[in-house]
Design an enzyme around this catalytic site. Structure first.
Site, PDB file in Angstrom:
ATOM      1  N   ASP A  20     -36.673  -8.753 -38.904  1.00 46.27           N
ATOM      2  CA  ASP A  20     -38.035  -8.117 -38.306  1.00 46.27           C
ATOM      3  C   ASP A  20     -38.592  -8.988 -37.417  1.00 46.27           C
ATOM      4  O   ASP A  20     -39.820  -8.828 -37.077  1.00 46.27           O
ATOM      5  CB  ASP A  20     -39.122  -7.665 -39.286  1.00 46.27           C
ATOM      6  CG  ASP A  20     -39.193  -8.834 -40.279  1.00 46.27           C
ATOM      7  OD1 ASP A  20     -38.845 -10.025 -39.988  1.00 46.27           O
ATOM      8  OD2 ASP A  20     -40.285  -8.937 -40.883  1.00 46.27           O
ATOM      9  N   HIS A 206     -23.792 -23.125 -15.457  1.00 45.40           N
ATOM     10  CA  HIS A 206     -24.928 -22.399 -16.508  1.00 45.40           C
ATOM     11  C   HIS A 206     -24.749 -22.972 -17.743  1.00 45.40           C
ATOM     12  O   HIS A 206     -25.359 -22.129 -18.830  1.00 45.40           O
ATOM     13  CB  HIS A 206     -24.703 -20.671 -16.438  1.00 45.40           C
ATOM     14  CG  HIS A 206     -24.963 -20.257 -15.263  1.00 45.40           C
ATOM     15  ND1 HIS A 206     -24.606 -18.843 -14.745  1.00 45.40           N
ATOM     16  CD2 HIS A 206     -25.865 -20.466 -13.962  1.00 45.40           C
ATOM     17  CE1 HIS A 206     -25.047 -18.535 -13.600  1.00 45.40           C
ATOM     18  NE2 HIS A 206     -25.690 -19.408 -13.167  1.00 45.40           N
ATOM     19  N   ASP A 223     -32.075 -27.662 -13.865  1.00 46.42           N
ATOM     20  CA  ASP A 223     -32.483 -26.397 -13.153  1.00 46.42           C
ATOM     21  C   ASP A 223     -33.393 -25.963 -14.127  1.00 46.42           C
ATOM     22  O   ASP A 223     -33.004 -25.085 -15.156  1.00 46.42           O
ATOM     23  CB  ASP A 223     -31.228 -26.000 -13.192  1.00 46.42           C
ATOM     24  CG  ASP A 223     -31.566 -24.356 -12.183  1.00 46.42           C
ATOM     25  OD1 ASP A 223     -32.498 -24.081 -12.061  1.00 46.42           O
ATOM     26  OD2 ASP A 223     -30.235 -23.916 -11.739  1.00 46.42           O
ATOM     27  N   ASP A 234     -37.997 -21.546  -9.190  1.00 41.19           N
ATOM     28  CA  ASP A 234     -36.296 -21.923  -9.614  1.00 41.19           C
ATOM     29  C   ASP A 234     -36.317 -23.030  -8.880  1.00 41.19           C
ATOM     30  O   ASP A 234     -35.839 -23.125  -7.549  1.00 41.19           O
ATOM     31  CB  ASP A 234     -35.539 -20.757  -9.086  1.00 41.19           C
ATOM     32  CG  ASP A 234     -33.978 -21.049  -9.581  1.00 41.19           C
ATOM     33  OD1 ASP A 234     -33.764 -21.699 -10.204  1.00 41.19           O
ATOM     34  OD2 ASP A 234     -33.247 -19.916  -8.968  1.00 41.19           O
ATOM     35  N   HIS A 306     -20.601 -21.909  -5.676  1.00 44.75           N
ATOM     36  CA  HIS A 306     -21.675 -20.700  -5.717  1.00 44.75           C
ATOM     37  C   HIS A 306     -22.326 -20.446  -4.427  1.00 44.75           C
ATOM     38  O   HIS A 306     -22.243 -21.397  -3.309  1.00 44.75           O
ATOM     39  CB  HIS A 306     -22.759 -20.763  -6.778  1.00 44.75           C
ATOM     40  CG  HIS A 306     -23.411 -22.303  -6.568  1.00 44.75           C
ATOM     41  ND1 HIS A 306     -24.238 -22.694  -5.651  1.00 44.75           N
ATOM     42  CD2 HIS A 306     -23.135 -23.586  -7.625  1.00 44.75           C
ATOM     43  CE1 HIS A 306     -24.829 -23.785  -5.894  1.00 44.75           C
ATOM     44  NE2 HIS A 306     -24.113 -24.350  -7.025  1.00 44.75           N
ATOM     45  N   HIS A 310     -30.481 -17.253  -3.218  1.00 40.93           N
ATOM     46  CA  HIS A 310     -30.730 -15.997  -3.687  1.00 40.93           C
ATOM     47  C   HIS A 310     -32.284 -15.660  -3.527  1.00 40.93           C
ATOM     48  O   HIS A 310     -33.076 -16.734  -3.587  1.00 40.93           O
ATOM     49  CB  HIS A 310     -30.314 -15.775  -5.171  1.00 40.93           C
ATOM     50  CG  HIS A 310     -31.002 -16.530  -6.261  1.00 40.93           C
ATOM     51  ND1 HIS A 310     -32.177 -16.733  -6.759  1.00 40.93           N
ATOM     52  CD2 HIS A 310     -30.403 -17.835  -6.714  1.00 40.93           C
ATOM     53  CE1 HIS A 310     -32.539 -17.589  -7.441  1.00 40.93           C
ATOM     54  NE2 HIS A 310     -31.545 -18.331  -7.310  1.00 40.93           N
ATOM     55  N   HIS A 317     -33.331 -14.063 -10.116  1.00 39.01           N
ATOM     56  CA  HIS A 317     -32.431 -13.540  -8.947  1.00 39.01           C
ATOM     57  C   HIS A 317     -32.966 -12.324  -8.577  1.00 39.01           C
ATOM     58  O   HIS A 317     -32.577 -11.121  -9.280  1.00 39.01           O
ATOM     59  CB  HIS A 317     -30.916 -13.353  -9.747  1.00 39.01           C
ATOM     60  CG  HIS A 317     -30.283 -14.779  -9.957  1.00 39.01           C
ATOM     61  ND1 HIS A 317     -29.311 -14.896 -10.690  1.00 39.01           N
ATOM     62  CD2 HIS A 317     -30.837 -15.960  -9.758  1.00 39.01           C
ATOM     63  CE1 HIS A 317     -29.043 -16.166 -10.568  1.00 39.01           C
ATOM     64  NE2 HIS A 317     -29.918 -16.744 -10.163  1.00 39.01           N
ATOM     65  N   GLU A 340     -29.979 -23.715  -2.424  1.00 38.15           N
ATOM     66  CA  GLU A 340     -29.643 -24.796  -3.721  1.00 38.15           C
ATOM     67  C   GLU A 340     -28.041 -25.114  -3.449  1.00 38.15           C
ATOM     68  O   GLU A 340     -27.225 -24.688  -4.359  1.00 38.15           O
ATOM     69  CB  GLU A 340     -29.623 -23.849  -4.985  1.00 38.15           C
ATOM     70  CG  GLU A 340     -29.182 -22.558  -4.937  1.00 38.15           C
ATOM     71  CD  GLU A 340     -29.398 -21.624  -6.150  1.00 38.15           C
ATOM     72  OE1 GLU A 340     -29.065 -22.422  -7.484  1.00 38.15           O
ATOM     73  OE2 GLU A 340     -30.039 -20.734  -6.330  1.00 38.15           O
ATOM     74  N   TYR A 344     -19.756 -30.474  -7.547  1.00 35.46           N
ATOM     75  CA  TYR A 344     -19.309 -30.485  -8.729  1.00 35.46           C
ATOM     76  C   TYR A 344     -18.074 -31.180  -8.739  1.00 35.46           C
ATOM     77  O   TYR A 344     -16.967 -30.469  -8.348  1.00 35.46           O
ATOM     78  CB  TYR A 344     -19.434 -29.034  -9.502  1.00 35.46           C
ATOM     79  CG  TYR A 344     -20.665 -28.478  -9.384  1.00 35.46           C
ATOM     80  CD1 TYR A 344     -21.984 -28.696  -9.939  1.00 35.46           C
ATOM     81  CD2 TYR A 344     -20.859 -27.476  -8.193  1.00 35.46           C
ATOM     82  CE1 TYR A 344     -23.107 -28.085  -9.707  1.00 35.46           C
ATOM     83  CE2 TYR A 344     -22.011 -26.937  -8.095  1.00 35.46           C
ATOM     84  CZ  TYR A 344     -23.152 -27.080  -8.571  1.00 35.46           C
ATOM     85  OH  TYR A 344     -24.359 -26.630  -8.335  1.00 35.46           O
ATOM     86  N   ARG A 361     -26.883 -30.802  -7.992  1.00 35.49           N
ATOM     87  CA  ARG A 361     -27.566 -29.364  -7.150  1.00 35.49           C
ATOM     88  C   ARG A 361     -28.971 -29.931  -6.945  1.00 35.49           C
ATOM     89  O   ARG A 361     -29.577 -30.440  -7.668  1.00 35.49           O
ATOM     90  CB  ARG A 361     -27.387 -28.289  -7.928  1.00 35.49           C
ATOM     91  CG  ARG A 361     -28.040 -27.095  -7.406  1.00 35.49           C
ATOM     92  CD  ARG A 361     -27.618 -25.856  -8.102  1.00 35.49           C
ATOM     93  NE  ARG A 361     -28.137 -25.619  -9.489  1.00 35.49           N
ATOM     94  CZ  ARG A 361     -27.280 -25.649 -10.502  1.00 35.49           C
ATOM     95  NH1 ARG A 361     -25.974 -25.974 -10.460  1.00 35.49           N
ATOM     96  NH2 ARG A 361     -27.859 -25.684 -11.745  1.00 35.49           N
ATOM     97  N   GLU A 363     -32.343 -27.811  -5.531  1.00 34.11           N
ATOM     98  CA  GLU A 363     -32.673 -26.468  -5.224  1.00 34.11           C
ATOM     99  C   GLU A 363     -34.192 -26.115  -4.999  1.00 34.11           C
ATOM    100  O   GLU A 363     -34.958 -26.765  -5.888  1.00 34.11           O
ATOM    101  CB  GLU A 363     -32.292 -25.249  -6.398  1.00 34.11           C
ATOM    102  CG  GLU A 363     -33.067 -24.226  -6.282  1.00 34.11           C
ATOM    103  CD  GLU A 363     -32.535 -23.305  -7.422  1.00 34.11           C
ATOM    104  OE1 GLU A 363     -32.375 -23.760  -8.621  1.00 34.11           O
ATOM    105  OE2 GLU A 363     -32.335 -22.083  -7.250  1.00 34.11           O
TER     106      GLU A 363
HETATM  107 MN   LIG Z   1     -31.355 -20.430  -8.408  1.00 33.34          MN
END
Ligand SMILES: [Mn+2]
Length: 396
Positions: A20, A206, A223, A234, A306, A310, A317, A340, A344, A361, A363
């Site tokens: 619940d 991710h 990130d 972001d 990538h 965005h 996004h 960003e 890698y 990265r 960003e």
């Molecule tokens: Mn981003």
């Protein structure tokens, strides 16, 4: 909107997590954008002449257990609606607002329990609302920009707190906790699950497990962004766990930083929205080739897989097309994009081992202004010397 058009926009219903227990509630972004109303199970109906809202009625018992509700009586004044009805009467009352000649704009994109019924009971022509709202949401007004600046400030600060707290022997979740604590302390919360990725995890785009120990000599990629009144930030920063970049780490870091800064520099009204990506790709591939890491001219995606940015807004996004009639569109004042780039480098016998498991990265969140751009997240340091200085002020 033509005189015979009606817009129906529904907010989310609560979603079960287990037994619940529900997930924390978050309204549908387009519903929030159009109404400002943050309770679950609501539907707004707009025409040229009328704005009606359906919402949960007052309920003494449910309010004691689960919290206060605005209710039908107070809704018109608070939400600036012409009429308010109980959501329980939606299927009964919707025909009072919509006749068979109306062209209805609606999308089944929120998790509202009534969405399927809306589609099945209406015999009208239904057009998708999302493309229209997306174009509106893509251009931010001054209040939206203020919220996004607040979200960027909070997250930028959280990233810098993380830099001062990190040291070998801690776990990724300790750092995630510092960031979450800063968000909550400033009456904000995560806009998405934070990525706190050390060592080889920094090469997983991710990664959200956030449960590995932080080792001396490894990098930490974070990130993380938060929401202010629904608007997201972001931000990504990458830094050495021991506070000093190794030679190889610094080489790769400087490439990403130079790609990111050059990509940001080009942003202004009239520039194509893909130009930052083209600039970043050019710099990364030529510099990785110089270092002998990239051996074939065409395998950039092995190291950078990538896009460079965005749209950012109520959704991390965010909505809005990148192309119009198959061509990249131009930047316009009021758009907000992330920038960003990353590199890698997985374990690979053809590459010098000192570069293995380097995932970097950087960003930032960039607003397109009348004459150029403004970096909303610029207060989060990103120069090597600034990061190393801040980390030397370790306050753990
Ligand atoms: Mn981003």
């Amino acid at each position: 909107m033509s005189d015979n058009a009606v817009v129906i926009v529904s907010s989310n219903s609560e979603q079960k997590r287990n037994s619940d227990v529900n997930y924390p509630f978050r309204p549908d972004s387009s519903f929030w954008y159009l109404t400002g109303f943050t309770e679950p199970d609501a539907i707004a109906v707009f025409s040229n002449k009328n704005y009606s809202i359906f919402l949960r009625p007052k309920d003494k018992t449910k309010e004691i257990w689960n919290g206060k509700r605005l209710g039908v009586k107070a809704a018109p004044k608070v939400l600036l609606a012409d009429n308010a009805y109980s959501i329980d009467d939606f299927l009964k009352s919707i025909h009072k607002l919509i006749n068979k000649n109306h062209l209805v704009y609606f999308d089944n994109s929120s998790t509202n329990k009534l969405n399927e019924n809306i589609i099945s009971i209406l015999e009208n022509e239904i057009k998708s609302l999302n493309p229209v709202i997306s174009e509106m949401r893509l251009i931010k007004d001054s209040t939206e920009i203020q919220n996004m600046q607040t979200a960027a400030n909070i997250a930028a600060n959280a990233h810098m707190i993380a830099m001062t707290k990190v040291s070998p022997g801690l776990y990724e979740y300790h750092v995630a906790a510092e960031i979450g604590a800063e968000f909550r302390t400033r009456n904000s919360d995560h806009a998405y699950p934070p990525i706190v990725a050390s060592g080889e995890n920094s090469c997983i785009l991710h990664y959200t497990e956030n449960n590995k120990i932080l080792n001396d000599g490894e990098l930490l990629l974070i990130d993380a962004g938060c929401e202010s009144l629904g608007y997201a930030s972001d931000i990504t920063r990458t830094f050495p766990i021991n506070g000093r970049f190794s030679k190889a780490q610094k080489q790769i870091y400087q490439i990403v930083l130079s790609a990111q800064k050059s990509a940001i520099t080009c942003i202004k009204p009239g520039e194509k929205v893909n130009t930052p990506h083209e600039i970043a790709c050019d710099i990364i591939s030529s510099e990785l080739t110089k270092l002998g890491i990239m051996k074939e001219p065409n395998n950039l995606t092995e190291f950078y897989m990538h896009k460079t940015g965005h749209w950012l807004g109520l959704d991390v996004h965010d909505v809005g097309e990148y192309k119009i009639d198959n061509d990249f569109r131009d930047f316009k004042e009021g758009m907000v994009t992330t920038v960003e780039p990353g590199i890698y480098i997985h374990k690979n016998d053809k590459i010098d081992p000192e570069y293995w498991n380097i995932g970097i990265r950087i960003e930032d969140d960039v607003l397109v202004t009348k004459d150029g751009h403004h970096v909303l997240s610029k207060s989060a340091v990103k120069e090597v010397k600034d990061i190393e200085y801040l980390m030397s002020q370790n306050i753990t």
